[in-house]
Design an enzyme around this catalytic site. Structure first.
Site, PDB file in Angstrom:
ATOM      1  N   ASP A  16      -3.628   1.684  13.682  1.00  0.00           N
ATOM      2  CA  ASP A  16      -2.529   0.745  13.429  1.00  0.00           C
ATOM      3  C   ASP A  16      -1.620   0.621  14.655  1.00  0.00           C
ATOM      4  O   ASP A  16      -1.490   1.549  15.446  1.00  0.00           O
ATOM      5  CB  ASP A  16      -1.720   1.245  12.220  1.00  0.00           C
ATOM      6  CG  ASP A  16      -0.827   0.161  11.645  1.00  0.00           C
ATOM      7  OD1 ASP A  16      -1.103  -1.033  11.886  1.00  0.00           O
ATOM      8  OD2 ASP A  16       0.156   0.508  10.966  1.00  0.00           O
TER       9      ASP A  16
ATOM     10  N   ASN B 145      -5.682  -7.775   5.002  1.00  0.00           N
ATOM     11  CA  ASN B 145      -5.524  -8.455   6.298  1.00  0.00           C
ATOM     12  C   ASN B 145      -6.142  -9.859   6.244  1.00  0.00           C
ATOM     13  O   ASN B 145      -5.583 -10.821   6.781  1.00  0.00           O
ATOM     14  CB  ASN B 145      -6.223  -7.678   7.434  1.00  0.00           C
ATOM     15  CG  ASN B 145      -5.554  -6.360   7.787  1.00  0.00           C
ATOM     16  OD1 ASN B 145      -6.221  -5.412   8.231  1.00  0.00           O
ATOM     17  ND2 ASN B 145      -4.249  -6.266   7.611  1.00  0.00           N
TER      18      ASN B 145
HETATM   19  C1  IPE Z   1      -3.950  -1.082   7.953  1.00  0.00           C
HETATM   20  O1  IPE Z   1      -3.024  -1.625   8.805  1.00  0.00           O
HETATM   21  C2  IPE Z   1      -5.278  -1.724   8.163  1.00  0.00           C
HETATM   22  C3  IPE Z   1      -5.904  -1.463   9.455  1.00  0.00           C
HETATM   23  C4  IPE Z   1      -5.475  -0.650  10.378  1.00  0.00           C
HETATM   24  C5  IPE Z   1      -7.104  -2.178   9.675  1.00  0.00           C
HETATM   25  P1  IPE Z   1      -2.016  -2.790   8.326  1.00  0.00           P
HETATM   26  O2  IPE Z   1      -1.092  -3.000   9.445  1.00  0.00           O
HETATM   27  O3  IPE Z   1      -2.779  -3.953   7.850  1.00  0.00           O
HETATM   28  O4  IPE Z   1      -1.326  -2.107   7.078  1.00  0.00           O
HETATM   29  P2  IPE Z   1       0.081  -2.382   6.438  1.00  0.00           P
HETATM   30  O5  IPE Z   1       0.156  -3.866   6.181  1.00  0.00           O
HETATM   31  O6  IPE Z   1       1.085  -1.927   7.444  1.00  0.00           O
HETATM   32  O7  IPE Z   1       0.119  -1.555   5.196  1.00  0.00           O
HETATM   33  C1  IPE Z   2      -3.895  -2.820  13.576  1.00  0.00           C
HETATM   34  O1  IPE Z   2      -2.770  -3.265  14.248  1.00  0.00           O
HETATM   35  C2  IPE Z   2      -5.043  -3.800  13.625  1.00  0.00           C
HETATM   36  C3  IPE Z   2      -5.306  -4.490  12.362  1.00  0.00           C
HETATM   37  C4  IPE Z   2      -4.703  -4.299  11.255  1.00  0.00           C
HETATM   38  C5  IPE Z   2      -6.331  -5.495  12.391  1.00  0.00           C
HETATM   39  P1  IPE Z   2      -1.770  -4.328  13.588  1.00  0.00           P
HETATM   40  O2  IPE Z   2      -2.290  -5.688  13.863  1.00  0.00           O
HETATM   41  O3  IPE Z   2      -1.531  -3.982  12.164  1.00  0.00           O
HETATM   42  O4  IPE Z   2      -0.462  -4.102  14.452  1.00  0.00           O
HETATM   43  P2  IPE Z   2       0.982  -3.765  13.897  1.00  0.00           P
HETATM   44  O5  IPE Z   2       0.839  -2.621  12.932  1.00  0.00           O
HETATM   45  O6  IPE Z   2       1.499  -4.988  13.249  1.00  0.00           O
HETATM   46  O7  IPE Z   2       1.753  -3.361  15.115  1.00  0.00           O
HETATM   47 MG    MG Z   3      -0.231  -2.737  11.155  1.00  0.00          MG
END
Ligand code: IPE
Ligand code: IPE
Ligand code: MG
Length: 295
Positions: free
Chosen positions: A73, A121
């Site tokens: 993340d 997502n």
């Molecule tokens: C969790 O991250 C999913 C992945 C790392 C693929 P998200 O950024 O989507 O999760 P939330 O929305 O903070 O819970």
């Molecule tokens: C994780 O990074 C990747 C995916 C969930 C695809 P994020 O895109 O969630 O990045 P943040 O958490 O918003 O910084």
């Molecule tokens: Mg994230």
């Protein structure tokens, strides 16, 4: 080693001299120069490397986890904090995964499972962002299919989740990576794509209900073993350690069933900045907790 140790001591000394000098206004300028100088930085970075090496030796002397799972993340926060485009954040995240795989192989850890895209997502992110993510999965999986490290270490690659929800080009890349590594079993690398823990349980329950309707399983024989058998990656042991980067202390629908007894480790670093030292610290924390409970 003696030479490196010497440099590390010099590094600490330079640091403490600079800190001490900063107390005096009149010499704060040269002190600041000293602490910002290339020499000081090179010493500090060498010190870091030595520290990581020592930590590596320490953790390798104890029982390592057999299965590590990572919620990768913080790509977008990484990008924002470095004034970069969101897509660059995701690209750096992909590059980081390659590095982490190398570190995991070097530690001889058999199972690595990563969360790359959740079902949520797919529903919540703009199509532009999703398209660039799909491009990265396609490129990444095709690279993995040809990666000499994967082949020389006999790494089996697989993707799990509601794969049918992904665009065709990603599905083709998944098949390519899976087919080219299908005969391997020394290491198992699992990418969770279009994945949701609840959805996985729902799919297992549907299958079991179907089997019950077909007379293949009696109601009294339905138990947690039968559910586990019907999960996407039934042949993989539950994770010993789950790492989530970027400060959020949530599971976000990752491996809900499998993490019943896993150690959870949260770190503030954004995924693209995750270092070997961060991985080692997570493992050290896992080993400490296991020791504490006599496991
Ligand atoms: C969790 O991250 C999913 C992945 C790392 C693929 P998200 O950024 O989507 O999760 P939330 O929305 O903070 O819970
Ligand atoms: C994780 O990074 C990747 C995916 C969930 C695809 P994020 O895109 O969630 O990045 P943040 O958490 O918003 O910084
Ligand atoms: Mg994230």
């Amino acid at each position: 080693m003696g030479d490196k140790m010497g440099r590390s001591t010099i590094g600490n000394t330079v640091d403490s001299i600079a800190k001490w000098l900063l107390k005096f206004r009149i010499i704060s300028k040269p002190a600041r120069y000293l602490s910002n100088s290339k020499l000081a930085w090179s010493i500090v970075s060498r010190t870091d490397r030595i520290r990581t090496k020592r930590l590596g030796t320490r953790i390798k002397n104890e029982k390592l986890p057999e299965h590590i799972s990572i919620i990768m993340d913080g790509n977008r926060r990484f990008a924002w904090s470095h004034s970069l485009e969101r897509e660059i954040g995701h690209l750096r995240g992909k590059e980081k995964l390659k590095q982490v795989m190398e570190w995991i192989l070097d530690l001889n850890i058999k199972y690595l499972t990563v969360y790359a895209l959740s079902t949520e997502n797919i529903n919540a992110r703009e199509s532009e962002e999703l398209d660039s993510l799909y491009d990265l999965y396609e490129i990444g999986l095709n690279e993995i299919a040809e990666d000499s490290l994967i082949h020389s270490n006999n790494v089996k690659v697989q993707a799990v989740g509601r794969i049918e929800e992904l665009p065709e080009r990603v599905k083709v890349a998944i098949k390519n990576a899976e087919n080219k590594t299908a005969s391997y079993s020394d290491y198992i690398f699992t990418v969770c794509l279009a994945y949701g823990g609840r959805e996985e349980i729902v799919d297992a329950v549907k299958e079991i209900a179907g089997d019950h309707a077909d007379g293949k399983i009696k109601l009294e024989n339905i138990n947690s073993i039968e559910i586990s058998k019907r999960l996407y990656s039934a042949d993989i042991p539950d994770p010993d350690l789950v790492i989530r980067t970027s400060g959020e202390e949530r599971i976000s629908n990752f491996l809900l069933w499998q993490i019943a007894y896993s150690e959870l480790y949260f770190t503030d670093v954004h995924w693209p900045s995750f270092s070997k030292n961060d991985l080692y610290e997570a493992i050290e924390s896992y080993q400490y907790r296991r020791r504490k409970y006599g496991k």
